[in-house]
Design a protein around this motif. Structure first.
Motif, PDB file in Angstrom:
ATOM      1  N   ARG A  85       0.616  -0.974   0.028  1.00 25.03           N
ATOM      2  CA  ARG A  85       0.275   0.319  -0.132  1.00 25.03           C
ATOM      3  C   ARG A  85       0.937   0.937  -0.268  1.00 25.03           C
ATOM      4  N   SER A  86       2.422   1.723   0.727  1.00 30.32           N
ATOM      5  CA  SER A  86       2.362   1.984   1.003  1.00 30.32           C
ATOM      6  C   SER A  86       3.620   2.849  -0.024  1.00 30.32           C
ATOM      7  N   LEU A  87       4.312   1.291  -0.932  1.00 29.89           N
ATOM      8  CA  LEU A  87       5.095   1.752  -1.987  1.00 29.89           C
ATOM      9  C   LEU A  87       4.076   2.232  -3.272  1.00 29.89           C
ATOM     10  N   SER A  88       2.806   1.522  -3.745  1.00 28.68           N
ATOM     11  CA  SER A  88       1.882   1.595  -4.457  1.00 28.68           C
ATOM     12  C   SER A  88       1.815   3.448  -4.681  1.00 28.68           C
ATOM     13  N   ARG A  89       1.921   3.998  -3.329  1.00 22.31           N
ATOM     14  CA  ARG A  89       1.349   5.088  -3.253  1.00 22.31           C
ATOM     15  C   ARG A  89       2.963   6.162  -3.440  1.00 22.31           C
ATOM     16  N   GLY A  90       3.713   5.658  -3.228  1.00 22.40           N
ATOM     17  CA  GLY A  90       5.373   6.760  -3.888  1.00 22.40           C
ATOM     18  C   GLY A  90       5.665   6.928  -2.236  1.00 22.40           C
ATOM     19  N   ARG A  91       5.336   6.273  -1.295  1.00 19.84           N
ATOM     20  CA  ARG A  91       5.562   6.175   0.150  1.00 19.84           C
ATOM     21  C   ARG A  91       6.377   5.533   0.805  1.00 19.84           C
ATOM     22  N   SER A  92       7.322   6.046   2.035  1.00 20.59           N
ATOM     23  CA  SER A  92       7.765   4.993   2.107  1.00 20.59           C
ATOM     24  C   SER A  92       7.027   3.719   3.854  1.00 20.59           C
ATOM     25  N   PRO A  93       6.990   2.643   3.966  1.00 24.86           N
ATOM     26  CA  PRO A  93       5.880   2.009   4.538  1.00 24.86           C
ATOM     27  C   PRO A  93       6.000   3.355   6.452  1.00 24.86           C
ATOM     28  N   GLY A  94       8.092   2.780   6.759  1.00 24.87           N
ATOM     29  CA  GLY A  94       7.554   4.218   8.123  1.00 24.87           C
ATOM     30  C   GLY A  94       7.443   2.579   9.130  1.00 24.87           C
ATOM     31  N   PHE A  95       8.086   1.700   8.642  1.00 26.71           N
ATOM     32  CA  PHE A  95       8.178   0.072   9.326  1.00 26.71           C
ATOM     33  C   PHE A  95       8.925   1.011  11.183  1.00 26.71           C
ATOM     34  N   ALA A  96      10.157   1.073  11.039  1.00 25.30           N
ATOM     35  CA  ALA A  96      10.440   1.002  12.416  1.00 25.30           C
ATOM     36  C   ALA A  96       9.785   1.671  13.406  1.00 25.30           C
ATOM     37  N   GLU A  97       8.673   3.375  12.443  1.00 22.34           N
ATOM     38  CA  GLU A  97       8.272   4.008  14.125  1.00 22.34           C
ATOM     39  C   GLU A  97       6.568   3.528  14.355  1.00 22.34           C
ATOM     40  N   ARG A  98       6.043   2.426  13.097  1.00 21.27           N
ATOM     41  CA  ARG A  98       4.976   2.378  12.702  1.00 21.27           C
ATOM     42  C   ARG A  98       5.536   0.219  14.483  1.00 21.27           C
ATOM     43  N   LEU A  99       6.164   0.103  14.235  1.00 15.97           N
ATOM     44  CA  LEU A  99       7.352  -1.228  15.339  1.00 15.97           C
ATOM     45  C   LEU A  99       7.284  -0.661  16.675  1.00 15.97           C
ATOM     46  N   GLY A 100       7.455   1.179  16.828  1.00 13.17           N
ATOM     47  CA  GLY A 100       7.759   1.339  18.026  1.00 13.17           C
ATOM     48  C   GLY A 100       8.846   2.005  18.312  1.00 13.17           C
ATOM     49  N   TRP A 101       9.818   1.541  17.208  1.00 12.19           N
ATOM     50  CA  TRP A 101      11.488   2.128  17.361  1.00 12.19           C
ATOM     51  C   TRP A 101      11.446   3.483  16.496  1.00 12.19           C
ATOM     52  N   LEU A 102      11.484   4.504  17.593  1.00 12.94           N
ATOM     53  CA  LEU A 102      11.412   5.544  16.883  1.00 12.94           C
ATOM     54  C   LEU A 102      13.010   7.133  16.682  1.00 12.94           C
ATOM     55  N   PRO A 103      12.885   7.037  15.875  1.00 12.89           N
ATOM     56  CA  PRO A 103      14.364   8.251  15.592  1.00 12.89           C
ATOM     57  C   PRO A 103      15.068   8.527  16.806  1.00 12.89           C
ATOM     58  N   SER A 104      16.062   8.979  17.162  1.00 15.18           N
ATOM     59  CA  SER A 104      16.905   9.353  18.077  1.00 15.18           C
ATOM     60  C   SER A 104      16.402  10.803  17.351  1.00 15.18           C
ATOM     61  N   ALA A 105      15.917  11.315  17.308  1.00 12.77           N
ATOM     62  CA  ALA A 105      16.062  12.727  17.205  1.00 12.77           C
ATOM     63  C   ALA A 105      15.495  13.193  17.544  1.00 12.77           C
ATOM     64  N   VAL A 106      13.503  12.357  17.284  1.00 13.08           N
ATOM     65  CA  VAL A 106      12.652  12.583  17.944  1.00 13.08           C
ATOM     66  C   VAL A 106      13.138  12.708  19.688  1.00 13.08           C
ATOM     67  N   THR A 107      13.472  10.978  20.137  1.00 12.72           N
ATOM     68  CA  THR A 107      13.458  11.713  21.461  1.00 12.72           C
ATOM     69  C   THR A 107      14.462  12.336  22.194  1.00 12.72           C
ATOM     70  N   LYS A 108      15.892  12.512  21.832  1.00 13.21           N
ATOM     71  CA  LYS A 108      16.089  13.660  21.570  1.00 13.21           C
ATOM     72  C   LYS A 108      15.795  15.250  21.628  1.00 13.21           C
ATOM     73  N   ARG A 109      14.816  15.442  21.263  1.00  8.96           N
ATOM     74  CA  ARG A 109      14.408  16.691  21.255  1.00  8.96           C
ATOM     75  C   ARG A 109      13.104  16.475  22.078  1.00  8.96           C
ATOM     76  N   LEU A 110      12.906  15.671  22.301  1.00  8.13           N
ATOM     77  CA  LEU A 110      11.705  15.689  23.244  1.00  8.13           C
ATOM     78  C   LEU A 110      12.220  15.376  24.743  1.00  8.13           C
ATOM     79  N   ALA A 111      13.692  14.887  24.907  1.00  4.07           N
ATOM     80  CA  ALA A 111      14.355  14.958  26.019  1.00  4.07           C
ATOM     81  C   ALA A 111      13.621  15.580  26.810  1.00  4.07           C
ATOM     82  N   GLY A 112      13.782  15.693  28.310  1.00  7.82           N
ATOM     83  CA  GLY A 112      13.838  16.511  29.620  1.00  7.82           C
ATOM     84  C   GLY A 112      12.927  17.215  29.669  1.00  7.82           C
ATOM     85  N   ARG A 113      11.770  17.232  29.203  1.00 10.63           N
ATOM     86  CA  ARG A 113      10.498  18.148  29.162  1.00 10.63           C
ATOM     87  C   ARG A 113       9.340  17.324  29.027  1.00 10.63           C
ATOM     88  N   PRO A 114       8.084  17.534  29.298  1.00 13.78           N
ATOM     89  CA  PRO A 114       6.716  16.999  29.829  1.00 13.78           C
ATOM     90  C   PRO A 114       6.434  17.033  28.423  1.00 13.78           C
TER      91      PRO A 114
END
Length: 427
Positions: free
Chosen positions: A24-53
């Motif tokens: 479905r994702s590739l037929s629409r020309g987009r990344s499936p984003g499996f890592a995020e959908r499986l709960g593995w978030l990029p370090s850029a996300v966790t670093k940007r949110l770190a230390g804040r509620p």
């Protein structure tokens, strides 16, 4: 026991879901984003949110993401020291939400399997989770509750089309609904319906529809002219934007447009399929019907659309600009039984509306638009052709209905503040 069986079934179905999702994702020309959908978030996300509620807001797709904008702005303004995470489910939703300035990060929502949910919640550790409309995922809700994270359902709605299915599955939804701290519904009917399928009555309230809180304004003539130049639309043309159209709907629109174009030569159609990956299919339909069209992605600086040439929009995130340059808007998903789309976006710019009979997902908005005289509802293509002719021949009629749409927005806001009161209590 029921939740345990659901979690086992979800894990068993995951290997089947992954290939389908990849296709479905590739037929629409987009990344499936499996890592995020499986709960593995990029370090850029966790670093940007770190230390804040963190406040986590989830919106399924484009419609829910756009509806969340007033709430996102209020959260950013009221809680500047909090991290604001937004999640979506669909690829088009991600493309739109990633352009919002309010969230610190945008991710894909995890699959509702325990390892993915736990990994995502551990990485983010939100102080509050806000779910738009009716995204009720049992594993996610249970794990958030187990961690003591308040869950809010906001802008909640149960459509006419889905209430029957929800009632049959009330035994399934009753437990996850009981885990929400508050359910903020759009209308009295939505409140009654969600209580009927298991939401606690004492924690369920009517807060109104966030979509009414979008900014509204009359588009200045100079801005409209500038936008038309950007899209290669010559001065003097009457522009009709047919937005968020679905399969089967373009086939109905083409003969209506051909009839209108035969009666006058100053018309410009801007056709915006709901899913831009369908542009090839729609272009083939245009060619079959001997209608010239030009794709948005091929429109270069200084290009000018030829007389009779349809502008086919194969991008996302431009709809509000297209409404701003329009004289008239047809809102799609309404001539075919898909439930309709948001009438408030063109109305917020003083653009008169035409929409079809199938508005189950936006029944209250459609009723209000008719009550205020902001638009016309047609039952078939014959009525659409007649309404189109009447609007195009009467600038005064277009002006009156556009002004009525602005009045509707001015009179109907307030949901954001009511929801923010609930947010404050939850935090």
């Amino acid at each position: 026991m029921l939740l345990a069986l659901y979690q086992i079934l979800a894990l068993l179905l995951l290997p089947l879901l992954l290939p389908w999702h990849l296709y479905r994702s590739l037929s629409r020309g987009r990344s499936p984003g499996f890592a995020e959908r499986l709960g593995w978030l990029p370090s850029a996300v966790t670093k940007r949110l770190a230390g804040r509620p963190v406040i986590w807001l989830h919106a399924v797709s484009v419609g829910e993401a756009m509806a969340a904008r007033p709430l996102l702005k209020a959260l950013k303004s009221r809680y500047p020291d909090h991290g604001l995470l937004m999640s979506v489910t669909t690829e088009t939703g991600r493309a739109v939400a990633a352009g919002f300035p309010e969230p610190d990060c945008c991710i894909y929502f995890p699959f509702d399997v325990l390892p993915a949910v736990r990994a995502a919640l551990t990485s983010v550790a939100p102080r509050l989770i806000i779910i738009m409309e009716t995204e009720i995922w049992p594993t996610f809700c249970r794990e958030a509750d187990r961690r003591g994270i308040p869950l809010l359902l906001v802008n909640g709605r149960i459509s006419d089309r889905s209430i029957g299915r929800y009632r049959k599955l009330a035994w399934f939804f009753r437990h996850p609904l009981a885990l929400f701290s508050h359910c903020c519904m759009q209308s009295d009917a939505d409140r009654d319906r969600i209580i009927a399928i298991g939401a606690p009555e004492e924690r369920t309230m009517v807060c109104g529809n966030l979509k009414y809180d979008i900014p509204w304004r009359q588009v200045p003539v100079e801005e409209r002219h500038d936008l038309r130049r950007q899209y290669g639309i010559p001065a003097g043309r009457l522009v009709v934007v047919a937005a968020s159209t679905h399969p089967g709907e373009e086939e109905l629109l083409v003969p209506v447009w051909r009839q209108a174009a035969q009666q006058r030569n100053d018309l410009q159609l801007v056709l915006v399929p709901r899913h831009p990956e369908r542009a090839g299919e729609v272009a083939a339909l245009m060619e079959k019907n001997t209608l010239a069209c030009r794709r948005r992605t091929t429109l270069t600086d200084g290009a000018v659309l030829a007389p009779g040439q349809v502008l086919l929009v194969d991008t996302v995130g431009e709809l509000m600009k297209l409404y701003a340059l329009a004289d008239l808007a047809f809102v799609g998903g309404s001539l075919v039984p898909t439930g309709g789309h948001n009438l408030l976006e063109p109305a917020s710019l003083g653009i008169p509306l035409i929409f079809g009979p199938h508005m189950a997902n936006f029944r209250d908005i459609a009723a209000l638009a008719l009550q205020y005289g902001a638009g016309v509802q047609v039952t078939d293509t014959a009525e659409l052709a007649e309404a189109l002719k009447e609007f195009l021949n009467s600038p005064d009629l277009r002006q009156v209905l556009g002004a009525n749409g602005l009045k509707m927005l001015r009179d109907s806001g307030g949901a954001t503040e009511r929801i923010m009161d609930v947010v404050a209590r939850s935090l």
